[in-house]
Structures are given as structure tokens and as C-alpha cells.
Design a protein around this motif. Sequence first.
Motif, short mmCIF file in Angstrom:
data_model
loop_
_atom_site.label_atom_id
_atom_site.label_comp_id
_atom_site.label_asym_id
_atom_site.label_seq_id
_atom_site.Cartn_x
_atom_site.Cartn_y
_atom_site.Cartn_z
N HIS A 26 0.85 -1.10 -0.03
CA HIS A 26 0.17 0.16 0.18
C HIS A 26 0.93 1.17 0.03
O HIS A 26 1.60 1.53 1.11
CB HIS A 26 -0.90 0.03 1.27
CG HIS A 26 -2.09 -0.82 1.19
ND1 HIS A 26 -2.16 -2.34 1.04
CD2 HIS A 26 -3.47 -0.50 1.16
CE1 HIS A 26 -3.19 -2.79 0.93
NE2 HIS A 26 -4.04 -1.83 0.94
N GLU A 37 -3.54 5.01 4.91
CA GLU A 37 -4.11 5.13 3.88
C GLU A 37 -5.55 5.75 3.54
O GLU A 37 -5.97 6.41 2.78
CB GLU A 37 -4.25 4.09 2.93
CG GLU A 37 -5.13 2.77 3.12
CD GLU A 37 -5.02 2.20 4.66
OE1 GLU A 37 -6.09 1.57 5.13
OE2 GLU A 37 -3.89 2.39 5.01
N THR A 82 -0.89 -1.42 -5.05
CA THR A 82 -1.98 -0.44 -5.11
C THR A 82 -1.59 0.81 -6.53
O THR A 82 -1.18 1.57 -6.07
CB THR A 82 -2.27 0.36 -3.92
OG1 THR A 82 -0.92 0.95 -3.31
CG2 THR A 82 -2.64 -0.34 -2.95
N HIS A 85 -5.60 3.87 -5.10
CA HIS A 85 -6.33 3.63 -3.86
C HIS A 85 -7.39 4.62 -4.06
O HIS A 85 -7.67 5.14 -4.99
CB HIS A 85 -5.15 3.58 -2.89
CG HIS A 85 -5.79 2.97 -1.49
ND1 HIS A 85 -6.52 3.38 -0.50
CD2 HIS A 85 -5.56 1.66 -1.11
CE1 HIS A 85 -6.96 2.57 0.55
NE2 HIS A 85 -6.59 1.51 -0.01
N HIS A 86 -7.86 4.61 -2.97
CA HIS A 86 -9.28 5.34 -2.88
C HIS A 86 -9.28 6.69 -3.20
O HIS A 86 -10.30 7.36 -3.70
CB HIS A 86 -10.05 4.98 -1.34
CG HIS A 86 -10.16 3.76 -1.01
ND1 HIS A 86 -10.49 2.73 -1.95
CD2 HIS A 86 -10.33 3.01 0.23
CE1 HIS A 86 -10.43 1.53 -1.23
NE2 HIS A 86 -10.42 1.68 -0.03
N SER A 130 -8.50 0.42 -7.04
CA SER A 130 -9.72 0.98 -6.10
C SER A 130 -11.03 1.20 -7.04
O SER A 130 -10.84 1.95 -7.84
CB SER A 130 -9.64 2.01 -5.25
OG SER A 130 -10.69 2.65 -4.39
#
Length: 435
Positions: A26, A37, A82, A85-86, A130
Motif C-alpha cells: 500500500h 491510507e 496499489t 487507492h481510494h 480501487s
Amino acid sequence: MYKFDREAYDRRMEWYRDARFGMFIHWGLYAIPARGEWVRSIEQIPKEDYMKYFEEFNPVDFDPRKWAKAAKEAGMKYMVLTAKHHDGFCLFDSQYTDFKSTNTKCGRDLVAEYVDAVRAEGLKVGLYFSLLDWFHDDFPHYGDRNHPMRNNPAYKNDDRDFDRYLTYMHNQVREICTNYGKLDVLWFDFSYDTLRGEAWKATELIKMVRKLQPDVIIDNRLEVSGEGYGSLAAGNPTPYHGDFVSPEQMIPPNGIQDVNGNDIAWESCVTMNNHWGYCANDHFFKPAPMLIKKLVECVSKGGNLLLNVGPDARGNIPEESIERLAEIGKWMKKNGESIYGCGKAGIEKPDFGRVTRHGNHLYFHVYENTVGPLPLPGVKKEEIQAIRYVATGAEIPVSTSWVHSDYPTMAFADLGEDPVLPDGVDTVIDVILKK
């Protein structure tokens, strides 16, 4: 009407079931605030305030070859990074956004460098993507359970077009499935509330993925989150069923079975400390002996372990993680045969440890010695061809002591006079059964 192809499924899953151990990574802008994160969501940081990390991002020590070497030395067989990611920040050079690593001071496609480094070490390549995107204007803001602006009425959703977001998201998945060679794992994250399955246009998405990457293994989070098993386990696989179940921060008590009681593939994703992304103040790292035993536990229950590292803002894996990876690797070099290609033993768990199995090899993982000879539950004396220490190959005699004469149906191993085990973490004994 979708028809599940068991033969194709088993074929693509073969390497994954053998591998058993992988590295999760991550990493992104959130390494700079260094509070995990989810920092933008938890602290409800507006986009404008988060952009300072984009302007600053310049991981001068980023060297994915070091990451890949650390994973290989630890005995890992695959890696998952990742890619996005979000927070919506892309570590790859997407043509559909400016919010990407190539537009930072770094100026590089970090996914491209990562996949090359992983392949160079002979490991399988995985990318995480994501489904959420807190940066994109068309992703739900106000009232969404996770969005940083969920409680801010100034960010209502009246002018947001979710279909436009889905087009964007699908386009980015197409990019990572097209521009980086063969992918072995595609790790989507995650579904929640009404955003699950066809809300993501999941059938259309997976049809595209399977066309571009026919052998890629996909998790189950187009349907569920870290909780929930998905449609394959429920016995009615959708076109977007997961190839494996993805429990998070826990190991299932009894492995995972489908509705018919059959074992299915699963992978526990677990952090070394208490955060996925780099967290400067989180020094609560699990000891290496614990992590070794958790890997054994996963394999003994028929699953994989995906162990996370969270590199810092400069691109370095924390020293605490490096130390643990090295210690795990030292154990794996001696005992890896009791992990790779192994699974459930089909016998009762002994009090002193766990058991994994590969064919006619029963691997007894001995965490603590017994008083007297070591009992081998589920094994009869006449079934044994030989017993060996895995680390050295040294012979272990079958015990003939009178002390266990009250247990004539169970075999015992004679580990000798020394009550201290050769490996204080996990001494592995290979009980080879007659074919």
C-alpha cells in the motif's frame, strides 16, 4: 446465461494455490501525511488541502527492485501493488486523469517500473485497483459512507453523473490490463451498500478484463468487501464472481467452504502493524515468529497469506518490515517445502502446533515440545515410510517406547533426549506416508 467453467478456473488457480505467500504493498500520496491510507476520509480532508501532497510527492528512494528482492528473500511468490487507492491518485500513467505520478515531481510511471522489477525476480505480478475514487467529481460525495465530503452539504450530488465515473473507471482498468504485460492478479477493492455487482457494471468490466487478461486471478470484491464470501461460495457464480475470498485482518477459524461444504480458495490480507499505508507513529509490529505461524495457519486451513508493507514517502519499506521479512525468509529457506503446494492435512490439529500436507507428506509444525515422544495424531505406525527433519533431512526414528503403549493406534516420533527443539519458532517434521 453465465456458465461457470470449472476447468478454466482450476487451470488459472493452480500456481496461486501452490504459491501460498505474497506481498501486499500500500503506497501513494498518503505516505506523506503518514497517518494511514484512509487519512483523507477519516480526517475529512477537502480535495484542495490534499493536493499539497500531490505537489510534494517525490519518492527519491523508490526502487522496486529492492521491494521485489525483499519479497523473494522472504519466500513470497507474488506481489500486489496499489496502482490506485481510494484517494484516486494513480501510480501509473493514465491518459484519463492528471492526478498521477507522471505529473508529480517524480515524473515516472511507477507501475511500469514495478512490474518489470517483479518479473525480473521471477515473481507473479499483481495490481490492486480501487473501485472507489474520492478525487473524481462524479463519484458520490455527500451522504456516501466513505467519501471525505460525506458530511459536507456543499458537496451534494445533484450534478454528478455516476455513469460518467464508471466509464472513467472502466477505461483505467483497460489501461492497466493493456499497458503492463501479463498480469497474474487483479485485486479490486471494494463493494459496499448499494455499490456492488452490477452497480459497477461488473459483468461488462470482467468481460473486458478476461478478454485482455484471460488467465488473471481476480478477488471477490466486486461483490463484497473484506466481509462476505461472494457468489462462487454461494453456489451461483455470477460473471464477476471472485476467484478467491479475501478475508481482511483475520484468519478464518476453519478455512472457507462453499454452501455445499467444499473448500474454496481464500487469501487473508494482513498488515504487519495496524495500518496498510505508512503510519509514522504505528510501531506495533507483529513479531516475525508470529507471522511465520500465521502463514502456517493459513496453509493448514487451505488458504494464502498476503502480508502487507507500507513504504514511506521516500519509497523505502520500513526497517521493522525489512527485518521481519528477512527473518521469515530465513525460516522459509529451510522449511518452504511445508508451505508451497501444501494445504489442509485432513487430520486433527495437534496441541503442539499445526499440520500441512502435500500428497503423502504430512508436515507437522512443532511449536512446543512434548513430554516424551511426539504424538502424531491421525497417523498409524504401519503407515509411515520415514520421518525427517525438513530443515536438515536428518532421520527421526519412530518411537518404540513403552510410555505410549496405551495408545497403540497412534504413531509417535522419537525426537531424542534434548527437550529444546532445533527451531524454537517452528520445527517442521516431514512424516512420509507409504503410497
